[in-house]
Design an enzyme around this catalytic site. Structure first.
Site, PDB file in Angstrom:
ATOM      1  N   HIS A 231       0.905  -1.079  -0.064  1.00 18.19           N
ATOM      2  CA  HIS A 231      -0.079   0.033   0.041  1.00 18.19           C
ATOM      3  C   HIS A 231       0.728   1.370  -0.152  1.00 18.19           C
ATOM      4  O   HIS A 231       2.119   1.000   0.163  1.00 18.19           O
ATOM      5  CB  HIS A 231      -0.708  -0.138   1.229  1.00 18.19           C
TER       6      HIS A 231
HETATM    7  C1  T46 Z   1       3.454   0.659   6.851  1.00 20.89           C
HETATM    8  C2  T46 Z   1       4.285  -0.545   7.191  1.00 20.89           C
HETATM    9  C3  T46 Z   1       5.596  -0.424   7.192  1.00 20.89           C
HETATM   10  C4  T46 Z   1      -3.252  -0.496  13.862  1.00 20.89           C
HETATM   11  O1  T46 Z   1      -4.431  -0.666  14.616  1.00 20.89           O
HETATM   12  N1  T46 Z   1      -2.379   0.804  14.292  1.00 20.89           N
HETATM   13  C5  T46 Z   1      -1.505   1.010  13.684  1.00 20.89           C
HETATM   14  O2  T46 Z   1      -0.830   2.064  14.063  1.00 20.89           O
HETATM   15  C6  T46 Z   1      -1.028   0.202  12.574  1.00 20.89           C
HETATM   16  C7  T46 Z   1       0.244   0.552  11.616  1.00 20.89           C
HETATM   17  C8  T46 Z   1      -1.678  -0.839  12.267  1.00 20.89           C
HETATM   18  N2  T46 Z   1      -3.075  -1.121  13.125  1.00 20.89           N
HETATM   19  C9  T46 Z   1      -3.690  -2.300  12.630  1.00 20.89           C
HETATM   20  C10 T46 Z   1      -4.389  -2.348  11.296  1.00 20.89           C
HETATM   21  C11 T46 Z   1      -4.361  -3.766  10.994  1.00 20.89           C
HETATM   22  O3  T46 Z   1      -5.617  -4.529  11.524  1.00 20.89           O
HETATM   23  O4  T46 Z   1      -2.717  -3.451  12.559  1.00 20.89           O
HETATM   24  C12 T46 Z   1      -3.108  -4.505  11.730  1.00 20.89           C
HETATM   25  C13 T46 Z   1      -2.092  -4.659  10.659  1.00 20.89           C
HETATM   26  O5  T46 Z   1      -1.695  -3.392   9.849  1.00 20.89           O
HETATM   27  P1  T46 Z   1      -1.277  -3.598   8.212  1.00 20.89           P
HETATM   28  O6  T46 Z   1      -1.881  -4.719   7.695  1.00 20.89           O
HETATM   29  O7  T46 Z   1      -1.564  -2.145   7.946  1.00 20.89           O
HETATM   30  O8  T46 Z   1       0.187  -4.007   8.559  1.00 20.89           O
HETATM   31  P2  T46 Z   1       1.514  -3.831   7.495  1.00 20.89           P
HETATM   32  O9  T46 Z   1       2.466  -4.562   7.865  1.00 20.89           O
HETATM   33  O10 T46 Z   1       1.047  -4.442   5.960  1.00 20.89           O
HETATM   34  O11 T46 Z   1       1.892  -2.229   7.046  1.00 20.89           O
HETATM   35  C14 T46 Z   1       2.295  -1.472   8.181  1.00 20.89           C
HETATM   36  C15 T46 Z   1       1.702  -0.440   8.553  1.00 20.89           C
HETATM   37  O12 T46 Z   1       0.265  -0.253   8.463  1.00 20.89           O
HETATM   38  C16 T46 Z   1       1.992   0.885   7.204  1.00 20.89           C
HETATM   39  O13 T46 Z   1       1.451   2.117   7.554  1.00 20.89           O
HETATM   40  O14 T46 Z   1       3.921   1.468   6.159  1.00 20.89           O
HETATM   41  O15 T46 Z   1       3.657  -1.318   8.039  1.00 20.89           O
END
Ligand code: T46
Length: 141
Positions: free
Chosen positions: A52
């Site tokens: 993303h």
């Molecule tokens: C990015 C890369 C490097 C939260 O509740 N709070 C938060 O601050 C974040 C970052 C995530 N979440 C929740 C949302 C999802 O349910 O944690 C879960 C996993 O998040 P996500 O699927 O977005 O994780 P990644 O590893 O794909 O991406 C993350 C960050 O979301 C993103 O901003 O730049 O790490």
């Protein structure tokens, strides 16, 4: 024309004979206000995370333990980094598509961000990202 950008930051270690210490301060080692800290751990082998971009978010990614690969793409250029050094941080600004992969089992990827968590800030379709990136680069001088 302005596209999303990234840069590698180097942090000094305050190490001595007892071990290492790396200090990160807002406005010094980290070039923005730190509103949020999170970390990715225990990522399973073969998994790719991210996939993303963000509309308005500045972040620094640091592998404080282990290693992983981070691919960054601003719609014009892509580059792949291996993060495996707690004295290196990858700064990623707005409108950069990111994919994190090849996590070692001990990888702890620490992320410092300049904004609180905002689900609406995520661009999850690559085609939407390209459209926004092109529009943004055409709108600024
Ligand atoms: C990015 C890369 C490097 C939260 O509740 N709070 C938060 O601050 C974040 C970052 C995530 N979440 C929740 C949302 C999802 O349910 O944690 C879960 C996993 O998040 P996500 O699927 O977005 O994780 P990644 O590893 O794909 O991406 C993350 C960050 O979301 C993103 O901003 O730049 O790490």
């Amino acid at each position: 024309m302005r596209h999303g950008s990234w840069s590698l930051l180097t942090f000094h270690s305050k190490g001595d004979q007892r071990g290492q210490l790396v200090a990160l301060q807002e406005g010094f080692e980290i070039p923005f206000e730190i509103k949020r800290v999170y970390y990715l751990t225990r990522t399973l082998a073969g998994v790719t995370r991210g996939m993303h971009a963000h509309i308005d978010l500045d972040q620094v990614l640091i592998a404080v333990s282990g290693k992983c690969r981070v691919l960054v793409d601003n719609g014009v250029t892509r580059e792949s980094f291996i993060l495996d050094d707690c004295q290196k941080g990858l700064r990623i600004t707005n409108l950069v598509w990111r994919e994190m992969s090849d996590f070692s089992s001990d990888c702890v990827l620490l992320v410092l961000a300049n904004r609180y968590y905002e689900p609406l800030d995520y661009v999850r379709e690559y085609s939407d990202f390209l459209r926004l990136s092109t529009a943004n680069s055409n709108s600024v001088g």
